[in-house]
Design a protein around this motif. Structure first.
Motif, PDB file in Angstrom:
ATOM      1  N   VAL A 118      39.709 -13.176  -3.555  1.00  0.00           N
ATOM      2  CA  VAL A 118      38.451 -13.824  -3.893  1.00  0.00           C
ATOM      3  C   VAL A 118      37.319 -12.814  -4.066  1.00  0.00           C
ATOM      4  O   VAL A 118      36.356 -13.064  -4.777  1.00  0.00           O
ATOM      5  CB  VAL A 118      38.115 -14.890  -2.825  1.00  0.00           C
ATOM      6  N   TYR A 119      37.419 -11.672  -3.439  1.00  0.00           N
ATOM      7  CA  TYR A 119      36.336 -10.693  -3.525  1.00  0.00           C
ATOM      8  C   TYR A 119      36.683  -9.473  -4.366  1.00  0.00           C
ATOM      9  O   TYR A 119      35.839  -8.660  -4.647  1.00  0.00           O
ATOM     10  CB  TYR A 119      35.888 -10.258  -2.120  1.00  0.00           C
ATOM     11  N   ARG A 152      53.707 -13.733  10.982  1.00  0.00           N
ATOM     12  CA  ARG A 152      53.753 -15.160  10.621  1.00  0.00           C
ATOM     13  C   ARG A 152      54.702 -15.389   9.441  1.00  0.00           C
ATOM     14  O   ARG A 152      55.405 -16.394   9.373  1.00  0.00           O
ATOM     15  CB  ARG A 152      52.329 -15.603  10.274  1.00  0.00           C
ATOM     16  N   GLY A 196      50.923 -26.084  15.818  1.00  0.00           N
ATOM     17  CA  GLY A 196      50.913 -24.622  15.808  1.00  0.00           C
ATOM     18  C   GLY A 196      51.461 -24.147  14.482  1.00  0.00           C
ATOM     19  O   GLY A 196      50.971 -24.546  13.427  1.00  0.00           O
ATOM     20  N   ARG A 238      45.028 -21.571  -0.816  1.00  0.00           N
ATOM     21  CA  ARG A 238      43.909 -21.856   0.088  1.00  0.00           C
ATOM     22  C   ARG A 238      43.044 -20.615   0.300  1.00  0.00           C
ATOM     23  O   ARG A 238      41.840 -20.665   0.225  1.00  0.00           O
ATOM     24  CB  ARG A 238      44.434 -22.328   1.433  1.00  0.00           C
ATOM     25  N   ASP A 239      43.723 -19.491   0.623  1.00  0.00           N
ATOM     26  CA  ASP A 239      42.956 -18.275   0.930  1.00  0.00           C
ATOM     27  C   ASP A 239      42.631 -17.455  -0.323  1.00  0.00           C
ATOM     28  O   ASP A 239      41.897 -16.482  -0.247  1.00  0.00           O
ATOM     29  CB  ASP A 239      43.734 -17.391   1.916  1.00  0.00           C
ATOM     30  N   GLN A 274      44.432 -15.339  -1.969  1.00  0.00           N
ATOM     31  CA  GLN A 274      44.901 -13.944  -1.946  1.00  0.00           C
ATOM     32  C   GLN A 274      46.041 -13.830  -2.953  1.00  0.00           C
ATOM     33  O   GLN A 274      47.217 -13.837  -2.597  1.00  0.00           O
ATOM     34  CB  GLN A 274      45.359 -13.575  -0.552  1.00  0.00           C
ATOM     35  N   ASP A 299      44.822 -27.030   9.012  1.00  0.00           N
ATOM     36  CA  ASP A 299      44.671 -27.091   7.556  1.00  0.00           C
ATOM     37  C   ASP A 299      44.135 -28.445   7.095  1.00  0.00           C
ATOM     38  O   ASP A 299      44.264 -28.790   5.934  1.00  0.00           O
ATOM     39  CB  ASP A 299      45.988 -26.797   6.824  1.00  0.00           C
ATOM     40  N   GLY A 330      35.430 -15.106   0.991  1.00  0.00           N
ATOM     41  CA  GLY A 330      36.677 -15.223   1.733  1.00  0.00           C
ATOM     42  C   GLY A 330      36.609 -16.208   2.877  1.00  0.00           C
ATOM     43  O   GLY A 330      37.415 -16.133   3.810  1.00  0.00           O
ATOM     44  N   GLY A 373      37.583 -19.152   3.053  1.00  0.00           N
ATOM     45  CA  GLY A 373      38.853 -19.864   3.190  1.00  0.00           C
ATOM     46  C   GLY A 373      39.818 -19.109   4.076  1.00  0.00           C
ATOM     47  O   GLY A 373      40.499 -19.684   4.931  1.00  0.00           O
ATOM     48  N   GLU A 374      39.860 -17.791   3.909  1.00  0.00           N
ATOM     49  CA  GLU A 374      40.774 -16.967   4.701  1.00  0.00           C
ATOM     50  C   GLU A 374      40.333 -16.909   6.162  1.00  0.00           C
ATOM     51  O   GLU A 374      41.153 -17.004   7.071  1.00  0.00           O
ATOM     52  CB  GLU A 374      40.824 -15.561   4.088  1.00  0.00           C
ATOM     53  N   SER A 433      41.104 -20.327   7.665  1.00  0.00           N
ATOM     54  CA  SER A 433      42.552 -20.516   7.763  1.00  0.00           C
ATOM     55  C   SER A 433      43.092 -19.766   8.979  1.00  0.00           C
ATOM     56  O   SER A 433      43.920 -20.279   9.744  1.00  0.00           O
ATOM     57  CB  SER A 433      43.194 -19.993   6.475  1.00  0.00           C
ATOM     58  N   ALA A 490      44.693 -21.496  12.368  1.00  0.00           N
ATOM     59  CA  ALA A 490      46.047 -21.131  12.837  1.00  0.00           C
ATOM     60  C   ALA A 490      46.004 -20.709  14.304  1.00  0.00           C
ATOM     61  O   ALA A 490      46.890 -21.068  15.095  1.00  0.00           O
ATOM     62  CB  ALA A 490      46.614 -20.013  11.969  1.00  0.00           C
ATOM     63  N   ALA A 518      45.446 -23.746  16.477  1.00  0.00           N
ATOM     64  CA  ALA A 518      46.678 -24.557  16.511  1.00  0.00           C
ATOM     65  C   ALA A 518      47.694 -23.961  17.487  1.00  0.00           C
ATOM     66  O   ALA A 518      48.429 -24.699  18.154  1.00  0.00           O
ATOM     67  CB  ALA A 518      47.279 -24.641  15.110  1.00  0.00           C
ATOM     68  N   ARG A 519      47.727 -22.643  17.574  1.00  0.00           N
ATOM     69  CA  ARG A 519      48.660 -22.008  18.523  1.00  0.00           C
ATOM     70  C   ARG A 519      48.284 -22.370  19.962  1.00  0.00           C
ATOM     71  O   ARG A 519      49.154 -22.614  20.790  1.00  0.00           O
ATOM     72  CB  ARG A 519      48.647 -20.486  18.351  1.00  0.00           C
ATOM     73  N   GLU A 529      42.395 -10.601  13.345  1.00  0.00           N
ATOM     74  CA  GLU A 529      42.572 -10.930  11.917  1.00  0.00           C
ATOM     75  C   GLU A 529      41.226 -10.882  11.190  1.00  0.00           C
ATOM     76  O   GLU A 529      41.138 -10.394  10.063  1.00  0.00           O
ATOM     77  CB  GLU A 529      43.194 -12.315  11.758  1.00  0.00           C
ATOM     78  N   ILE A 544      40.149  -8.719   7.965  1.00  0.00           N
ATOM     79  CA  ILE A 544      39.614  -9.329   6.725  1.00  0.00           C
ATOM     80  C   ILE A 544      38.292  -8.656   6.345  1.00  0.00           C
ATOM     81  O   ILE A 544      38.064  -8.303   5.180  1.00  0.00           O
ATOM     82  CB  ILE A 544      39.412 -10.854   6.899  1.00  0.00           C
ATOM     83  N   ARG A 577      38.874  -5.353   4.852  1.00  0.00           N
ATOM     84  CA  ARG A 577      39.381  -5.438   3.482  1.00  0.00           C
ATOM     85  C   ARG A 577      38.261  -5.755   2.492  1.00  0.00           C
ATOM     86  O   ARG A 577      38.178  -5.162   1.427  1.00  0.00           O
ATOM     87  CB  ARG A 577      40.449  -6.530   3.378  1.00  0.00           C
ATOM     88  N   ILE A 578      37.398  -6.695   2.882  1.00  0.00           N
ATOM     89  CA  ILE A 578      36.324  -7.089   1.955  1.00  0.00           C
ATOM     90  C   ILE A 578      35.257  -5.995   1.892  1.00  0.00           C
ATOM     91  O   ILE A 578      34.682  -5.728   0.841  1.00  0.00           O
ATOM     92  CB  ILE A 578      35.667  -8.412   2.409  1.00  0.00           C
TER      93      ILE A 578
END
Lengths: 289, 510
Positions: free
Chosen positions: A37-38, A58, A234, A250-251, A253, B232, B452, B454-455, B458, B462, B465-466, B484, B488, B491-492
């Protein structure tokens, strides 16, 4: 003049390139970019996406989970499909009706059926838990406990695709020659002996074909997971296809999901080739020996 | 002459013509379902006077009914009034982001008008046209509250055309809270009076006491709480509502998701961990299957009378207040519960408050915008201006499935809900008072509107949820999310995220 004959191959070749090779080559190219996205577009990220994938636990967990799901559901589908095919192979009442009835699940849209099954499994409003209650088994946490959710996905997959096995295996049974069965009857073989020594060995080749076709399809399980559990609770029902969907759609990527998809494609191609060889050795050559 | 100046002149010219036409003879527009055509440059009369024959407007929107249905309806009306051809593409929610983003990134002029979730502004802002000043000055837009004007803005420019306002708030059953038997039961079990939960601890306690109890006397068990818990499926928003009062200290500025100075993720700080622990604990008071409820399940669980309390967007409240609802006029709204202990990340300590720290969560909200590369910007803004005019908005607000919720000062008037929707006075008053409280709350948080998003969400979902499924403890799960998020951001690019996040912090620290 001799070479001109190759010109006639050109239209087919171009279609092949356009339909199969171009998307594949483009995916390979995308997987070596960091398109997201970026960082839009096809830059050169080298093997960064693959290096990232290597550390993505994952993804590997989803791959292992998918293997378990695919192997167990395809085996169950094979056993049930074979059983149903044997049932309607012989002269029984309303045979044609049952043959059509058994095909109904396969003819329905997976997404729609997953919605129906989600309603059935719904722990508050669905009909399954009251039925289990009435039977004295008690309500079960179908979609909210990891083990039950995995079982729920399995049930829907088995329900939906057993008819496919049934169809192929029934076609195989109907094409078998009658002489070996007459010979077995003359030799005094009972139904079980006839099945083990005649029917099953003669069905080896078609069984391998049916299992492989289903295994290829099962390796892409997505709709059922998406609708039924969204990969949860989970990550307990998250399959590779669903994970790639999350990363890609969704993401957003694009580069990373292309790397995941290609690796998945290669792993599946290798795994299915090995499974095919093993099945042929076990069910075709073994039976002939 | 800039494009903007040309557009403004064209706008005023067509408006003048429209007004002249209006003087010549007023039309009756009630056939379009509106109560009254409020005069102005976005009105039916003005738009009717414009001629866009031979021109085409391409619109992308959500699937029917939520937002998709009003888009189709107003597109049809716009087409009839102006002679334009309006193509509306309806897209399921899961595909909407990428269906908008890919044409943007590849330089295609696929759509002129876009309807999408307002939190994607961090990603879409480089591709959007600024709303021209003339349209910002229309009466409908001027009535939009400062909060939602802020949501529509990026870097001081208004890039989104506001047509919806969303927020999270608490909903509860007034018939149970006012029932002396239930009050006695609660007192007996907890030793304190039954009150509307002011903290999340109280919320969990009330939910636990009334869980699996037939408190509405229909012979079936009822339950304590319905929450969006399915990964999600917007679960991250529910989680943020739970976390906010523990992690958003009223006196600490500079970021809720990140420390703006260092861009260190704050998602694994003690306030967030406490919120997650309480979120996980509440699972015991949810209906069967409640630990995998999506938004639709939450709406029907509370709106259908199964559960005592709930919190999320307007939908469950509206569902409960529908004419055929068994619990119509038996529900009330309130601000989200707060926290008496709040993590102070500056001092590294828990601060105690006599009055709970309440944090208003202004989350999501549908929005609309015009693509910067659109060759039809004049017509596109006219369409959005028409879509959100007073007549249409008042009508759309009355149809729950449309997904259009209050965002203007006039929408917080309880009389509207009493007269137009037939709500009881008390229900209308708690509803509008709550919405107004969210809108004017001194301690607000907004979605993480950075590239980003969404990432990031997400990853957060996750991790949560764990913890929900027991795979990890709350701390382990959020440590994983923080790692994470750091990756991210790396990276951006730290500066890129910081620059975007500064817009969010500016809204929160106003």
């Amino acid at each position: 003049m001799y070479r001109q004959k190759y010109i006639f191959l050109l239209p087919g070749l171009l279609v092949l390139i356009a339909v199969i090779l171009f998307p594949l080559i483009f995916t390979i190219r995308v997987s070596f970019s960091s398109w997201d996205v970026y960082n839009p577009g096809l830059n050169n990220a080298g093997g960064a996406m693959y290096a990232r994938m290597w550390e993505d636990s994952r993804y590997w967990e989803a791959l292992w989970r998918l293997s378990l799901l695919a192997v167990s559901t395809v085996l169950m589908q094979y056993v049930l499909g074979f059983g149903l095919a044997l049932l309607v192979w012989r002269e029984i009442a309303a045979r044609r009706f049952f043959r059509v009835l058994f095909l109904v699940p396969m003819m329905t849209t997976p997404v729609v059926m997953s919605v129906i099954w989600r309603t059935i499994f719904h722990e508050s409003l669905g009909p399954l838990n009251p039925i289990l209650d009435a039977l004295g088994i008690g309500a079960q946490p179908w979609l909210s406990q990891p083990g039950f959710a995995f079982a729920a996905v399995m049930i829907v997959e088995i329900w939906q695709w057993t008819p496919f096995m049934f169809l192929l295996l029934l076609a195989g049974l109907l094409s078998l020659p009658s002489e070996p069965f007459l010979a077995a009857r003359v030799d005094g073989a009972g139904p079980i002996r006839t099945f083990l020594s005649v029917t099953f060995p003669m069905m080896g080749a078609i069984s391998v074909g049916a299992i492989l076709i289903r295994a290829i399809e099962a390796s892409k399980i997505m709709e059922t997971v998406y609708v039924l559990t969204s990969g949860g609770p989970g990550t307990s029902t998250e399959t590779v296809s669903y994970y790639i969907y999350i990363r890609g759609m969704r993401d957003f990527q694009i580069g990373y999901s292309a790397a995941l998809s290609l690796t998945y494609l290669i792993i599946m191609a290798v795994a299915l080739t090995l499974i095919a060889k093993a099945l042929v050795r076990l069910m075709v050559r073994g039976a002939q020996a | 002459m800039t494009t903007g100046t040309a557009m403004t002149r064209m706008f005023y010219a067509t408006t003048a013509l429209a007004c002249a036409a209006g003087i010549a003879g007023a039309e009756d527009y009630s056939k379009y379902g509106i109560k009254a055509d409020v005069p102005g440059i976005c009105s039916y009369e003005t738009i009717d006077a414009k001629d866009y024959s031979g021109r085409t407007l391409n619109v992308i929107t959500h699937a029917i009914p939520v937002i998709g249905e009003p888009t189709a309806l107003h597109a049809q009306q716009f087409q009839e009034l102006t002679g334009a051809t309006v193509n509306v593409v309806h897209v399921p929610f899961g595909d909407l982001f990428q269906r908008i983003m890919i044409p943007f990134q590849t330089g295609q002029q696929a759509y002129d008008v876009l309807f999408y979730g307002s939190l994607w502004l961090g990603d879409f802002n480089p591709y959007l046209a600024e709303v021209p000043e003339a349209y910002q000055q229309v009466s409908g837009m001027k009535a939009v509250t400062a909060t939602y004007r802020g949501v529509a803005s990026w870097g001081g420019k208004m890039l989104q055309y506001t047509m919806d306002g969303d927020r999270h708030y608490l909903k509860y059953r007034t018939d149970v809270f006012a029932n002396p038997e239930m009050q006695a039961l609660f007192k007996e079990k907890t030793g304190r009076d039954l009150t509307v939960p002011a903290t999340w601890e109280e919320y969990n306690e009330v939910a636990a006491v009334f869980n699996n109890t037939d408190w509405d006397g229909d012979g079936a068990p009822n339950f304590g709480t319905a929450e969006v818990t399915k990964r999600d499926d917007l679960m991250f928003s529910a989680f943020i509502s739970r976390v906010a009062p523990y992690a958003k200290h009223p006196d600490v500025k500079g970021g809720f998701f990140f420390d703006l100075e260092t861009m260190t993720p704050l998602v694994n700080t003690p306030g967030w961990v406490r919120g997650l622990e309480l979120f996980v604990n509440a699972q015991a008071s949810m209906p069967p299957g409640g630990t995998s409820f999506g938004l639709g399940d939450e709406i029907f669980s509370f709106g259908g009378g199964q559960t005592l309390m709930s919190y999320s967007w307007d939908d469950a409240f509206i569902q409960a207040m529908q004419e055929d609802s068994p619990i119509r006029n038996k529900v009330a709204a309130a601000m989200l519960p707060g926290a008496k202990e709040v993590w102070n990340r500056k001092t590294g300590q828990w601060d105690t408050f006599d009055e709970p720290n309440r944090v208003a969560y202004v989350t999501w909200g549908w929005t609309s915008a015009v693509a910067k590369d659109s060759p039809n910007q004049d017509m596109a803004f006219d369409f959005l201006c028409f879509f959100a005019n007073e007549g249409n908005t008042e009508s759309d607000l009355q149809i729950g499935r449309f997904g259009i919720n209050p965002c203007r000062d006039s929408h917080f008037d309880p009389a509207f809900y009493e007269s137009a929707l037939g709500w009881d006075k008390a229900e209308a008053e708690t509803y509008t008072a709550t919405l107004k409280s969210v809108d004017t709350a001194p301690n607000q948080i907004f979605d993480l509107r950075v590239p980003g998003v969404g990432e990031f969400m997400s990853s957060l979902a996750a991790g949560v949820a764990r913890a929900q499924s027991g795979e990890q403890t709350a701390k382990e799960a959020l440590d994983g999310v923080a790692a994470e998020w750091t990756a991210i951001v790396d990276r951006i690019g730290v500066e890129r995220v910081r620059e975007a996040y500064a817009n969010v912090v500016a809204l929160e620290d106003r």
